[in-house]
Enzyme design. Sequence first.
Site, PDB file in Angstrom:
ATOM      1  N   CYS A  99     -23.920 -26.331 -12.392  1.00  0.00           N
ATOM      2  CA  CYS A  99     -23.814 -27.263 -11.277  1.00  0.00           C
ATOM      3  C   CYS A  99     -23.950 -28.681 -11.811  1.00  0.00           C
ATOM      4  CB  CYS A  99     -24.922 -26.962 -10.269  1.00  0.00           C
ATOM      5  SG  CYS A  99     -24.908 -28.003  -8.814  1.00  0.00           S
ATOM      6  N   HIS A 141     -20.205 -21.305  -3.862  1.00  0.00           N
ATOM      7  CA  HIS A 141     -21.171 -22.210  -4.489  1.00  0.00           C
ATOM      8  C   HIS A 141     -21.205 -23.542  -3.738  1.00  0.00           C
ATOM      9  CE1 HIS A 141     -23.144 -24.058  -8.168  1.00  0.00           C
ATOM     10  NE2 HIS A 141     -22.679 -25.132  -7.549  1.00  0.00           N
ATOM     11  N   GLU A 142     -20.023 -24.116  -3.486  1.00  0.00           N
ATOM     12  CA  GLU A 142     -19.961 -25.411  -2.795  1.00  0.00           C
ATOM     13  C   GLU A 142     -20.417 -25.281  -1.345  1.00  0.00           C
ATOM     14  OE1 GLU A 142     -19.802 -27.869  -4.667  1.00  0.00           O
ATOM     15  OE2 GLU A 142     -18.946 -26.863  -6.406  1.00  0.00           O
ATOM     16  N   HIS A 145     -24.070 -25.485  -1.045  1.00  0.00           N
ATOM     17  CA  HIS A 145     -24.572 -26.866  -1.047  1.00  0.00           C
ATOM     18  C   HIS A 145     -24.624 -27.432   0.368  1.00  0.00           C
ATOM     19  CE1 HIS A 145     -25.210 -28.091  -5.179  1.00  0.00           C
ATOM     20  NE2 HIS A 145     -24.039 -27.598  -5.554  1.00  0.00           N
TER      21      HIS A 145
END
EC number: 3.5.1.88
Length: 184
Positions: A99, A141-142, A145
Amino acid sequence: MIRELEYYGSPTLRRKAEAILEITDEIRQLAQDMYETMVAHKGVGLAAPQVGESVSLFVMCVEGETEDGDLIFCDFPKVYINPVLSNVSEDLVLGREGCLSIPGLRADVYRPRSITVKAINLDGQEFTEHLEGFPARIVMHENDHLNGILYIDKMEEPKDYKKFKSALEKIRRRYNNHITDKAS
């Protein structure tokens, strides 16, 4: 414009992002800045909280993979506004993740093999994509966030966990002067 990144320890990275209600020139500029920032830092995806903006938007520049596992990069960034994931595969795959907000560290994370994502583009058009493999991993993953979740929250415990935790603490201390809390 290349923006400053938020790093591990920033409160912005742990906050749930707010939905974008209108696509303004500021949102378009944010997406462009995020793409430039992602490319400058050699990333494959970047979420708005990683540049200090707690809004539901991320960019990605990978379209797929070849049969040999090489990445196929986009000619233009893909922009995902207010993404919603569905059709999440029950088949989990272990893969290495890193990341931009946690520089220098990588860990193994189990993620579903495939997903469907529905989002809005910069023209205000809703679109749906079915993704598999690494592109699906990037989107998950994004999207994490946008919910205040980091890959380290989902990782398999590294063999040398103490060393990993020590490295995280060094990142927190090193980038402490870069921490912003734009919601305050």
